[in-house]
Design a protein around this motif. Structure first.
Motif, PDB file in Angstrom:
ATOM      1  N   ALA A 144       0.763  -1.284  -0.005  1.00  0.00           N
ATOM      2  CA  ALA A 144       0.006   0.005   0.062  1.00  0.00           C
ATOM      3  C   ALA A 144       0.945   1.265   0.127  1.00  0.00           C
ATOM      4  CB  ALA A 144      -0.862  -0.109   1.233  1.00  0.00           C
ATOM      5  N   GLU A 145       1.932   1.270   0.657  1.00  0.00           N
ATOM      6  CA  GLU A 145       2.866   2.687   0.698  1.00  0.00           C
ATOM      7  C   GLU A 145       3.331   2.688  -0.607  1.00  0.00           C
ATOM      8  OE1 GLU A 145       3.118   4.870   2.824  1.00  0.00           O
ATOM      9  OE2 GLU A 145       2.461   3.998   4.762  1.00  0.00           O
ATOM     10  N   ARG A 146       3.844   1.497  -1.404  1.00  0.00           N
ATOM     11  CA  ARG A 146       4.222   1.783  -2.380  1.00  0.00           C
ATOM     12  C   ARG A 146       3.387   2.381  -3.743  1.00  0.00           C
ATOM     13  NH1 ARG A 146       6.905  -3.615  -2.044  1.00  0.00           N
ATOM     14  NH2 ARG A 146       5.617  -4.373  -3.384  1.00  0.00           N
ATOM     15  N   VAL A 147       2.184   1.955  -3.418  1.00  0.00           N
ATOM     16  CA  VAL A 147       0.907   2.504  -4.242  1.00  0.00           C
ATOM     17  C   VAL A 147       0.668   3.904  -3.943  1.00  0.00           C
ATOM     18  CG1 VAL A 147      -1.441   2.215  -4.609  1.00  0.00           C
ATOM     19  CG2 VAL A 147      -0.003   0.232  -4.618  1.00  0.00           C
ATOM     20  N   ARG A 148       0.707   4.232  -2.617  1.00  0.00           N
ATOM     21  CA  ARG A 148       0.363   5.728  -2.231  1.00  0.00           C
ATOM     22  C   ARG A 148       1.512   6.442  -3.003  1.00  0.00           C
ATOM     23  NH1 ARG A 148       2.393   8.993   1.153  1.00  0.00           N
ATOM     24  NH2 ARG A 148       3.930   7.653   2.008  1.00  0.00           N
ATOM     25  N   GLU A 149       2.771   5.892  -2.973  1.00  0.00           N
ATOM     26  CA  GLU A 149       3.671   6.983  -3.412  1.00  0.00           C
ATOM     27  C   GLU A 149       3.843   7.222  -4.786  1.00  0.00           C
ATOM     28  OE1 GLU A 149       7.431   5.145  -1.693  1.00  0.00           O
ATOM     29  OE2 GLU A 149       6.930   5.667   0.172  1.00  0.00           O
ATOM     30  N   MET A 150       3.566   6.002  -5.602  1.00  0.00           N
ATOM     31  CA  MET A 150       3.533   5.783  -6.824  1.00  0.00           C
ATOM     32  C   MET A 150       2.141   6.649  -7.576  1.00  0.00           C
ATOM     33  SD  MET A 150       4.790   5.085  -9.753  1.00  0.00           S
ATOM     34  CE  MET A 150       5.956   3.867  -9.144  1.00  0.00           C
ATOM     35  N   VAL A 151       1.064   6.842  -6.986  1.00  0.00           N
ATOM     36  CA  VAL A 151       0.011   7.494  -7.136  1.00  0.00           C
ATOM     37  C   VAL A 151       0.391   9.114  -6.834  1.00  0.00           C
ATOM     38  CG1 VAL A 151      -2.234   8.410  -6.602  1.00  0.00           C
ATOM     39  CG2 VAL A 151      -1.788   5.920  -6.712  1.00  0.00           C
ATOM     40  N   SER A 152       1.255   9.463  -5.885  1.00  0.00           N
ATOM     41  CA  SER A 152       1.579  10.875  -5.590  1.00  0.00           C
ATOM     42  C   SER A 152       2.443  11.521  -6.608  1.00  0.00           C
ATOM     43  CB  SER A 152       1.988  10.813  -4.133  1.00  0.00           C
ATOM     44  OG  SER A 152       3.382  10.097  -4.036  1.00  0.00           O
ATOM     45  N   ILE A 153       3.187  10.771  -7.041  1.00  0.00           N
ATOM     46  CA  ILE A 153       4.224  11.334  -8.132  1.00  0.00           C
ATOM     47  C   ILE A 153       3.634  11.368  -9.648  1.00  0.00           C
ATOM     48  CG2 ILE A 153       6.108  10.358  -6.949  1.00  0.00           C
ATOM     49  CD1 ILE A 153       6.598   8.403  -9.037  1.00  0.00           C
ATOM     50  N   GLN A 154       2.278  10.882  -9.954  1.00  0.00           N
ATOM     51  CA  GLN A 154       1.766  11.192 -11.122  1.00  0.00           C
ATOM     52  C   GLN A 154       1.373  12.414 -11.442  1.00  0.00           C
ATOM     53  OE1 GLN A 154       1.351   8.188 -13.188  1.00  0.00           O
ATOM     54  NE2 GLN A 154       2.486   7.352 -11.382  1.00  0.00           N
ATOM     55  N   LYS A 155       1.678  12.975 -12.608  1.00  0.00           N
ATOM     56  CA  LYS A 155       1.463  14.136 -13.250  1.00  0.00           C
ATOM     57  C   LYS A 155       0.243  14.058 -14.340  1.00  0.00           C
ATOM     58  CE  LYS A 155       4.593  15.904 -10.706  1.00  0.00           C
ATOM     59  NZ  LYS A 155       4.329  16.723  -9.448  1.00  0.00           N
ATOM     60  N   ILE A 156      -0.785  14.389 -13.874  1.00  0.00           N
ATOM     61  CA  ILE A 156      -1.902  14.307 -14.944  1.00  0.00           C
ATOM     62  C   ILE A 156      -2.468  15.381 -15.404  1.00  0.00           C
ATOM     63  CG2 ILE A 156      -4.170  13.265 -14.969  1.00  0.00           C
ATOM     64  CD1 ILE A 156      -3.360  11.873 -12.260  1.00  0.00           C
ATOM     65  N   ILE A 157      -2.546  15.496 -16.736  1.00  0.00           N
ATOM     66  CA  ILE A 157      -2.798  16.716 -17.541  1.00  0.00           C
ATOM     67  C   ILE A 157      -4.371  16.848 -17.843  1.00  0.00           C
ATOM     68  CG2 ILE A 157      -2.391  17.937 -19.680  1.00  0.00           C
ATOM     69  CD1 ILE A 157       0.248  16.725 -19.867  1.00  0.00           C
ATOM     70  N   VAL A 158      -4.783  17.793 -17.411  1.00  0.00           N
ATOM     71  CA  VAL A 158      -6.460  17.899 -17.713  1.00  0.00           C
ATOM     72  C   VAL A 158      -6.653  19.382 -18.417  1.00  0.00           C
ATOM     73  CG1 VAL A 158      -6.769  16.555 -15.742  1.00  0.00           C
ATOM     74  CG2 VAL A 158      -6.871  19.025 -15.212  1.00  0.00           C
ATOM     75  N   ALA A 159      -7.973  19.465 -19.065  1.00  0.00           N
ATOM     76  CA  ALA A 159      -8.106  20.752 -19.741  1.00  0.00           C
ATOM     77  C   ALA A 159      -8.452  21.882 -18.425  1.00  0.00           C
ATOM     78  CB  ALA A 159      -9.384  20.607 -20.485  1.00  0.00           C
ATOM     79  N   SER A 160      -8.274  22.998 -18.729  1.00  0.00           N
ATOM     80  CA  SER A 160      -8.460  23.997 -17.707  1.00  0.00           C
ATOM     81  C   SER A 160      -9.773  24.162 -17.636  1.00  0.00           C
ATOM     82  CB  SER A 160      -7.979  25.373 -18.027  1.00  0.00           C
ATOM     83  OG  SER A 160      -8.291  25.827 -19.172  1.00  0.00           O
ATOM     84  N   SER A 161     -10.510  24.893 -16.504  1.00  0.00           N
ATOM     85  CA  SER A 161     -11.915  25.113 -16.361  1.00  0.00           C
ATOM     86  C   SER A 161     -12.286  26.342 -17.236  1.00  0.00           C
ATOM     87  CB  SER A 161     -12.288  25.520 -14.894  1.00  0.00           C
ATOM     88  OG  SER A 161     -11.616  26.830 -14.549  1.00  0.00           O
ATOM     89  N   GLU A 162     -11.459  26.970 -17.754  1.00  0.00           N
ATOM     90  CA  GLU A 162     -11.816  27.867 -18.880  1.00  0.00           C
ATOM     91  C   GLU A 162     -11.247  27.406 -20.253  1.00  0.00           C
ATOM     92  OE1 GLU A 162      -9.791  30.910 -16.946  1.00  0.00           O
ATOM     93  OE2 GLU A 162     -11.206  31.139 -15.270  1.00  0.00           O
ATOM     94  N   GLY A 163     -11.806  27.276 -21.364  1.00  0.00           N
ATOM     95  CA  GLY A 163     -11.448  27.027 -22.445  1.00  0.00           C
ATOM     96  C   GLY A 163     -10.335  27.655 -23.294  1.00  0.00           C
TER      97      GLY A 163
END
Length: 342
Positions: free
Chosen positions: A271-290
């Protein structure tokens, strides 16, 4: 071809001048002389829309060639309701296998519209084989050829059904968005392992996690951003699990992993490895303003763990989930982005 005719209820009716009959697979291999010989055994019969030519289970005493119109084939399902199988277009012949195999009709054939068929009685079919063996051989070869085509189509239909069944089975046990197993499959897996496994010898832990502050992200960036995060986290979990681990999406942003052969401490390490791996993900999403550039987000997760007991009790599989959820709440209350063990 000649304009030889046959008498039907006192009316003279031409047969082998009809191009549909000439080109029917049953007769297309016959010479003009052979066609004329067969004509004497044929009867033309009108079929009204909605009329049944024969029913599934009837004795096979006639075979048919459709001259005009459209016919449908149905088979009875286990509850007795008819299931549509296929249509019969002009030129196709049908009903021959009941005659050859001396078996009841395998389907019900009815007219979708006013139609017309040419009928060959079973006795006349065998009389042709006896009196005109070369004609009989050609007709039997034609039947065999069409049957091979039908067998190929049936085999493809069965393959399609198997593929559909496998797809339906996967859809019944997996989450559409992430491809992980769903809650139902996880529950059944826990029940199976607790009720059938020897937990004194084989430990098992359940890890339940959800994403911190996901509701704020949804409010600010929308559901598409949340979906992208969920898919990313699911990929992280899937990629870090061992063979035999069962990864599931429970609901919303909640995930769970069943860890066979893992006690609480081993589960904490995972679980600690999963938690750490999730925390280093960089997820690109569209901004709230187009009109603005996409935004890169990070996400954190809280995880609760429960180990299956060494002694199986009634409904213990439910208690395992409840205990893991209680540990998850403790992780949330303890500041989030952490792992807690029940």
């Amino acid at each position: 071809m000649s304009d030889q005719i046959s008498e039907n209820n006192g009316e003279l009716v031409p047969f082998f001048t009809d191009p549909v009959l000439i080109n029917s697979p049953l007769f297309s291999g016959l010479s003009e002389l052979e066609s004329n010989a067969v004509t004497a055994f044929l009867e033309r019969r009108p079929i009204k829309r909605g009329a049944v030519i024969f029913n599934e289970g009837d004795a096979g005493e006639e075979m048919f060639v459709l001259l005009s119109g459209d016919l449908s084939a149905f088979v009875a399902q286990s509850d007795g309701t008819p299931r549509y199988m296929f249509s019969i277009p002009p030129g196709d012949f049908f009903g021959e296998m009941s005659i050859i195999a001396n078996e009841p009709r395998s389907a019900t054939i009815s007219a979708k519209e006013d139609s017309e068929v040419v009928v060959l009685q079973a006795l006349d079919f065998y009389r042709i084989i006896y009196v005109h063996p070369m004609i009989g051989v050609k007709m039997l070869f034609a039947i065999a050829g069409v049957q091979n085509i039908w067998l190929d189509r049936t085999a493809q239909h069965l393959r399609d059904l198997m593929s559909w069944g496998e797809t339906a089975r996967r859809r019944a046990i997996t989450d559409d968005l992430t491809g992980l197993y769903n809650r139902r499959f996880l529950d059944n897996s826990i029940k199976e392992r607790i009720r059938n496994g020897s937990l004194e010898l084989r430990k098992m832990s359940l890890m339940v996690m959800d994403l911190d502050n996901i509701h704020e992200i949804n409010d600010r960036y929308g559901s598409q951003a949340v979906d992208r995060i969920l898919v990313t986290v699911a990929d992280v979990i899937r990629g870090m699990m061992r063979t035999g681990d069962i990864c599931a999406r429970l609901d919303g942003d909640e995930f769970a992993v069943l860890l066979p052969d893992a006690d609480a401490e081993a589960a904490r390490t995972i679980a600690e490895r999963v938690r750490e791996m999730v925390s280093i993900q960089k997820i690109i999403v569209a901004s709230s303003e187009g009109n603005r550039e996409p935004i890169t987000l990070s996400i954190h997760t809280s995880i609760g763990i429960a180990e299956a007991p060494s002694q199986v009790e009634a409904e213990e599989e439910i208690k395992v989930i409840d205990r893991a959820l209680a540990a998850l709440r403790k992780a949330k209350e303890g500041g989030k982005n952490r792992v807690e063990v029940d």
